[in-house]
Motif scaffolding. Structure first.
Motif, PDB file in Angstrom:
ATOM      1  N   THR A 114       0.841  -1.210   0.000  1.00  8.84           N
ATOM      2  CA  THR A 114       0.000   0.000   0.000  1.00  8.84           C
ATOM      3  C   THR A 114       0.871   1.254   0.000  1.00  8.84           C
ATOM      4  OG1 THR A 114      -0.050   0.247   2.401  1.00  8.84           O
ATOM      5  CG2 THR A 114      -1.771  -1.133   1.433  1.00  8.84           C
ATOM      6  N   GLY A 115       0.249   2.360  -0.423  1.00  7.37           N
ATOM      7  CA  GLY A 115       0.948   3.644  -0.397  1.00  7.37           C
ATOM      8  C   GLY A 115       1.355   4.013   1.026  1.00  7.37           C
ATOM      9  N   THR A 116       0.527   3.654   1.984  1.00  9.07           N
ATOM     10  CA  THR A 116       0.842   3.934   3.390  1.00  9.07           C
ATOM     11  C   THR A 116       2.171   3.290   3.784  1.00  9.07           C
ATOM     12  OG1 THR A 116      -1.484   4.108   4.010  1.00  9.07           O
ATOM     13  CG2 THR A 116       0.048   3.511   5.766  1.00  9.07           C
ATOM     14  N   THR A 119       5.219   5.201   2.054  1.00 12.30           N
ATOM     15  CA  THR A 119       5.668   6.465   2.668  1.00 12.30           C
ATOM     16  C   THR A 119       6.216   6.222   4.075  1.00 12.30           C
ATOM     17  OG1 THR A 119       3.424   6.876   3.419  1.00 12.30           O
ATOM     18  CG2 THR A 119       4.073   7.912   1.355  1.00 12.30           C
ATOM     19  N   TYR A 142      -1.500  14.342   1.782  1.00  9.89           N
ATOM     20  CA  TYR A 142      -1.858  13.050   2.384  1.00  9.89           C
ATOM     21  C   TYR A 142      -0.841  12.006   1.971  1.00  9.89           C
ATOM     22  CZ  TYR A 142      -4.574   8.885   3.639  1.00  9.89           C
ATOM     23  OH  TYR A 142      -4.992   7.697   4.190  1.00  9.89           O
ATOM     24  N   HIS A 143      -0.346  11.277   2.952  1.00  8.94           N
ATOM     25  CA  HIS A 143       0.655  10.250   2.647  1.00  8.94           C
ATOM     26  C   HIS A 143       0.260   8.904   3.243  1.00  8.94           C
ATOM     27  CE1 HIS A 143       3.190  13.546   1.261  1.00  8.94           C
ATOM     28  NE2 HIS A 143       3.034  14.140   2.426  1.00  8.94           N
ATOM     29  N   GLY A 144      -1.044   8.673   3.382  1.00  7.58           N
ATOM     30  CA  GLY A 144      -1.467   7.416   3.994  1.00  7.58           C
ATOM     31  C   GLY A 144      -1.665   7.606   5.485  1.00  7.58           C
ATOM     32  N   GLU A 204       3.808  15.694  -1.554  1.00  2.00           N
ATOM     33  CA  GLU A 204       3.178  15.168  -2.777  1.00  2.00           C
ATOM     34  C   GLU A 204       3.767  15.982  -3.930  1.00  2.00           C
ATOM     35  OE1 GLU A 204      -1.120  14.299  -3.066  1.00  2.00           O
ATOM     36  OE2 GLU A 204      -1.261  14.940  -1.000  1.00  2.00           O
ATOM     37  N   ASN A 209      -4.828  15.648  -2.751  1.00  2.00           N
ATOM     38  CA  ASN A 209      -5.685  15.144  -1.678  1.00  2.00           C
ATOM     39  C   ASN A 209      -6.343  16.274  -0.895  1.00  2.00           C
ATOM     40  OD1 ASN A 209      -5.547  12.085  -1.524  1.00  2.00           O
ATOM     41  ND2 ASN A 209      -3.389  12.600  -1.746  1.00  2.00           N
ATOM     42  N   ASP A 237       6.273  12.125  -2.903  1.00  2.00           N
ATOM     43  CA  ASP A 237       5.208  11.122  -2.899  1.00  2.00           C
ATOM     44  C   ASP A 237       4.462  11.184  -4.236  1.00  2.00           C
ATOM     45  OD1 ASP A 237       3.076   9.478  -2.462  1.00  2.00           O
ATOM     46  OD2 ASP A 237       2.469  10.371  -0.550  1.00  2.00           O
ATOM     47  N   VAL A 239       2.524   8.543  -5.165  1.00  2.00           N
ATOM     48  CA  VAL A 239       1.570   7.428  -5.095  1.00  2.00           C
ATOM     49  C   VAL A 239       0.389   7.707  -6.028  1.00  2.00           C
ATOM     50  CG1 VAL A 239      -0.152   6.331  -3.577  1.00  2.00           C
ATOM     51  CG2 VAL A 239       2.211   6.590  -2.801  1.00  2.00           C
ATOM     52  N   LEU A 240      -0.071   8.951  -6.028  1.00  2.00           N
ATOM     53  CA  LEU A 240      -1.243   9.286  -6.839  1.00  2.00           C
ATOM     54  C   LEU A 240      -0.852   9.759  -8.246  1.00  2.00           C
ATOM     55  CD1 LEU A 240      -4.360  11.005  -5.390  1.00  2.00           C
ATOM     56  CD2 LEU A 240      -3.529  11.651  -7.613  1.00  2.00           C
ATOM     57  N   LYS A 270      -0.942   2.952  -6.566  1.00  2.00           N
ATOM     58  CA  LYS A 270      -2.055   3.088  -7.522  1.00  2.00           C
ATOM     59  C   LYS A 270      -1.733   2.534  -8.914  1.00  2.00           C
ATOM     60  CE  LYS A 270      -3.974   6.800  -4.728  1.00  2.00           C
ATOM     61  NZ  LYS A 270      -5.304   6.613  -4.244  1.00  2.00           N
TER      62      LYS A 270
HETATM   63  N1  PMP Z   1       0.175   9.048  -0.776  1.00  2.00           N
HETATM   64  C1  PMP Z   1      -0.694   9.664  -1.600  1.00  2.00           C
HETATM   65  C2  PMP Z   1      -0.250  10.880  -2.348  1.00  2.00           C
HETATM   66  C3  PMP Z   1      -1.993   9.161  -1.755  1.00  2.00           C
HETATM   67  O1  PMP Z   1      -2.846   9.800  -2.579  1.00  2.00           O
HETATM   68  C4  PMP Z   1      -2.377   8.022  -1.030  1.00  2.00           C
HETATM   69  C5  PMP Z   1      -3.766   7.429  -1.143  1.00  2.00           C
HETATM   70  N2  PMP Z   1      -4.713   8.137  -1.781  1.00  2.00           N
HETATM   71  C6  PMP Z   1      -1.435   7.420  -0.186  1.00  2.00           C
HETATM   72  C7  PMP Z   1      -0.172   7.950  -0.092  1.00  2.00           C
HETATM   73  C8  PMP Z   1      -1.786   6.200   0.611  1.00  2.00           C
HETATM   74  O2  PMP Z   1      -1.920   5.104  -0.224  1.00  2.00           O
HETATM   75  P1  PMP Z   1      -2.792   3.834   0.250  1.00  2.00           P
HETATM   76  O3  PMP Z   1      -4.210   4.289   0.306  1.00  2.00           O
HETATM   77  O4  PMP Z   1      -2.529   2.815  -0.803  1.00  2.00           O
HETATM   78  O5  PMP Z   1      -2.255   3.424   1.584  1.00  2.00           O
END
Ligand code: PMP
Length: 433
Positions: A114-116, A119, A142-144, A204, A209, A237, A239-240, A270
């Protein structure tokens, strides 16, 4: 047929709020969340058999549209050989190669689910690499949901109007400094006071977010300059934005416009997992090799680098060629243009912001939205009215005004027509607030 409402109440009886991720519960827009039965291309179908044009795209991953036949058949073939081995596979290396090819500052990659996790691990790695504890994050980014990064977070935390989260010990965020986004002076002040204690700045690459809030020219470069001056690592970050804003993410977009802010560590999620649970962190080899087993920074995962997820990622990145991004960019421009015309016609004040094909609208604001406070000034009630009118007309928008809208390569003229026809009534509903 079981209705969405019946499914929701059955879910609420056994799952907190009936959902496994808060924004899905329609908390801020109200009403009954659609329970999804299946999705194909740009469409999703709920439990009542109603079809919607999907502008959530599973919150980003569905770059090619839902259930792309080649991705699905690659996953099916992989599944027939076993769902998980807990041992290395060749597709992990293939996916790492595909990432490195597009994100040139990246030399090595570690996969997580997961992104969580990505990060969280990136922060641990930066702390391990620098021997320092303090990290800087930006309000509304937002970083999870790891403890240290939940301070002033966007996404679901913003939607629920929470300052952070219960259950996070003060000690876990004591070393997290939150700075206003796009505020170079504030960042310089923190560095001048505590520069030698700061392990990392996490940002980000283009926040999406708190709605889409692009960095002002020079902002990412200023982070890069300050972090270099103070021996701090920069974590970008993506992730998105990674593999969505362009083949090389927002970093690549910005680099093409002449600004390169190559960070020390990137995080991805993602799109890179093609819709399967997969995320990653990557960076220079000397830093990445500090992770176990080569280095002292521990990180692990039973399902990390899962064979189905890595196959979906390899296939997705392979299919996401330059043509996909060109089509997405021009389609996004077309959809944004139509949205703007409808809001103008209805006399709604708004601000439309984008990063490549990624965009969101802030209703009730006209000035540029530069940071979290600006974003919070939007009229959430107007978005709620707009959201429900669109849903009624067959368009599935994110159920929160703090989230980005996602198009896919499968969105076509037919879906655009549904969108175009739905807009006037929704804009009028927003105008009444
Ligand atoms: N970082 C960013 C920039 C995100 O947009 C998200 C989720 N939207 C996350 C981290 C966390 O990812 P996850 O939901 O897969 O844990």
């Amino acid at each position: 047929m079981t209705s969405n409402a019946e499914l929701f109440s059955a879910a609420q009886a056994v799952i907190p709020g009936g959902v496994d991720s808060p924004v899905r519960a329609y908390g801020s827009v109200g009403g009954v969340p659609r329970f999804i039965e299946r999705a194909q291309g740009p469409w999703i179908w709920d439990a009542e058999g109603t079809r919607y044009v999907d502008l959530v795209c599973t919150w980003g991953p569905a770059l090619l549209g839902h259930a792309h036949p080649e991705v699905v058949s690659a996953v099916q073939e992989a599944a027939s050989k076993g769902l998980s081995f807990g041992a290395p596979t060749r597709t992990e290396t293939e996916l790492a190669d595909a990432i490195i090819e597009r994100m040139t500052p990246v030399e090595k990659v570690r996969f997580v689910s997961t992104g969580t996790e990505a990060t969280m691990t990136a922060v641990r790695l930066a702390r391990g690499a620098t021997g320092r504890d303090v990290i800087i994050k930006f309000a509304g980014n937002y970083h999870g949901h790891s403890d240290a990064l939940l301070a002033a977070a966007g996404s679901g935390v913003a939607t629920a109007g929470l300052p952070g989260s219960a259950g996070v010990p003060a000690a876990s965020t004591a070393d997290t400094i939150v700075v206003d986004y796009n505020d170079v002076t504030a960042l310089e002040e923190v560095f001048s006071e505590r520069g030698d204690q700061i392990a990392a700045v996490i940002v980000e690459s283009c926040p999406a977010n708190m709605g889409v809030v692009p960095p002002e020219p020079g902002f990412n470069a200023a982070i890069r300059r300050l972090t270099k001056e103070h021996g701090t690592l920069m974590i970008t970050d993506e992730v998105l934005t990674g593999f969505r804003c362009s083949a090389s993410g927002f970093w690549g977009l910005q680099q093409r416009s002449g600004e390169d802010f190559a960070p020390d560590i990137f995080t991805f999620g993602k799109v890179v997992g093609g819709g399967m649970p997969l995320a990653a962190l990557g960076g220079r080899a000397e830093i990445m090799d500090l992770l176990a087993p080569t280095g002292p920074v521990y990180q692990a995962g039973t399902l990390s680098g899962n064979p189905l997820a890595t196959v979906a990622g390899v296939k997705t990145l392979h299919l996401a060629d330059a043509g996909v991004y060109q089509r997405l960019d021009s389609r996004s421009e077309q959809w944004r243009g139509e949205l703007a015309s409808a809001l103008d016609a209805a006399g709604v004040s708004y601000r439309l912001q984008n990063a490549g094909n990624l965009f969101s609208v802030f209703l009730g604001v006209e000035e540029p939205v530069r940071n979290y406070d600006d974003s919070k000034a939007q009229t959430a009630e107007a978005y709620t009215a707009f959201f429900h009118a669109m849903l009624e007309a067959g368009i599935n928008l994110p159920p929160s005004c703090f989230e980005a809208w996602f198009l896919s390569d499968a969105h076509d003229d037919e879906t655009f027509e549904v969108f175009r026809k739905a807009l006037p009534k929704a804009a009028e509903a927003a105008a009444k607030i």
